[in-house]
Write an enzyme that holds these catalytic residues in place. Sequence first.
Site, PDB file in Angstrom:
ATOM      1  CG  LEU A  18     -12.571  30.117  28.532  1.00 56.27           C
ATOM      2  CD1 LEU A  18     -14.212  30.160  28.358  1.00 56.27           C
ATOM      3  CD2 LEU A  18     -12.201  28.964  29.732  1.00 56.27           C
ATOM      4  CG  PHE A  23     -10.799  37.723  13.018  1.00 58.35           C
ATOM      5  CD1 PHE A  23     -10.268  38.451  12.026  1.00 58.35           C
ATOM      6  CD2 PHE A  23     -11.351  36.423  12.144  1.00 58.35           C
ATOM      7  CE1 PHE A  23     -10.004  38.142  10.750  1.00 58.35           C
ATOM      8  CE2 PHE A  23     -11.403  36.145  10.987  1.00 58.35           C
ATOM      9  CZ  PHE A  23     -10.536  36.993  10.055  1.00 58.35           C
ATOM     10  CE  LYS A  25      -4.999  37.098  22.650  1.00 63.10           C
ATOM     11  NZ  LYS A  25      -3.879  37.653  23.633  1.00 63.10           N
ATOM     12  CB  VAL A  26     -13.064  32.615  23.986  1.00 64.35           C
ATOM     13  CG1 VAL A  26     -14.456  32.360  24.856  1.00 64.35           C
ATOM     14  CG2 VAL A  26     -13.320  32.832  22.445  1.00 64.35           C
ATOM     15  CG  ASP A 134     -18.107  25.447  10.213  1.00 68.00           C
ATOM     16  OD1 ASP A 134     -17.621  24.162   9.541  1.00 68.00           O
ATOM     17  OD2 ASP A 134     -17.513  26.257  10.810  1.00 68.00           O
TER      18      ASP A 134
END
Length: 465
Positions: A18, A23, A25-26, A134
Amino acid sequence: MDTKSNVLMHKYELGRMLGQGTFGKVYYARSLQSGQGVAIKVIDKDKIMKVGIVNQIKREISIMRLARHPYIINLYEVMATKTKIYFVIEYAKGGELFNKVAKGKLQEDLARKYFRQLINTVDFCHSRGVYHRDLKPENILLDEDENLKISDFGLSALAESRRQDGLLHTTCGTPAYVAPEVISRKGYDGAVSDIWSCGVILFVLLSGYLPFHSSNLMELYRKIGKADYKCPKWISPEAKRLLMRILDPNPMTRTTIAKIKESTWFRTGWRPESEANEAESSDEGRDGSRLANLNAFDIISLSPGFDLSRLFDEETCVTKEARFLLLRPASVIVSKLEEIAKCMKLRITKKDAGLFKFEGAKEGRKGYLSIDAEIYVLTPAFHLVQVKKTVGDSLEYQKVFDEGIRPGLEDVVWAWEGESQPRLEPGRQQDELLSMSSSQERHSEQQRGQDLLERQLLLLQEQLP
């Protein structure tokens, strides 16, 4: 991970990627047990060790457990191997809010819906002592019903992060959404700076572009510091007035969330029953407040034997908190907390979802003492209470705990964390405890070395979805 079948730890079947970050991945994944679609963030442990953001990852896990709300991405569980850390989180089918805004401005009613959900969720986070720091459309996702799902708490701060002056001092966030006081590096109130970011998001929703933009970073900061922006003509007068109050460069005079909720523009077409303002919860308390349920991951993350530090092979940090189990109705627990507050001359405030705040009436060595007591539902018969210091001097907290909280709850607590034996009670409750003790014996080999409360939490975990 089984690379041939893409099955992770015999629990999740990994699918398409996705997204990808610095750092890790999804991935989209499917639970082999339930068939539910989830997202799994895969973090490279070596990378985060090298750049020194281990504490940031720990904080993100802790905050996502603390901030359970319908409009916040749900963290289901955390797993780890020698080289990877896996966040199993809720999958938001609608993608980023940014992708919707990138196509142009939204209709005012839709922008109002999103802004209301954003403000209600940020208000909930602040009530838990969590400041996002954020907030931006890229960190806001949408579910299949077009409702917001706030994500990415990696830069968030907790109330205990504040210095003695009561302010945060870490400069962070995305430049175009950062409040003027954050840029100034003089300390800032996390809640007030989050409100500014919400104002920038509202402007983007209504206009389709940023209020402050420049290719030169110093020029961008100058515009932010002076709130130098112009509203397009299609924004309604009520929305312009609200934006002016939110995008006030002076944090002392900037409007509050309470006043935002009272504004004409915010309340237009508002139906209280249509807004999900509380975290996922169940079980009515005596005063009608709702208490938060603990799922299996919550119990594991509360359990000292499954401390988050073990994900990183580091020593456990000392925390100023205590946990205990009670076989009592919520109303009895609430009454006891109120008695303790009166006895110790503390102010007590009831928040949503079972959170109670104790505050000292006099300023101590490190400001006014503030203690959170949060009631969780484990099973209909069991409640867990977590008490922790959020602000103030640790010695003052210890005195209140030793002289007020512990003795005040002694006659209703079944087991304190770290104690070797629970208190047996007559009748139905004793039968239930003996049944649990029998279950404990069957699990004794794998649970050897853990304290009583931890064992009970693990056993209760098996009974929960």
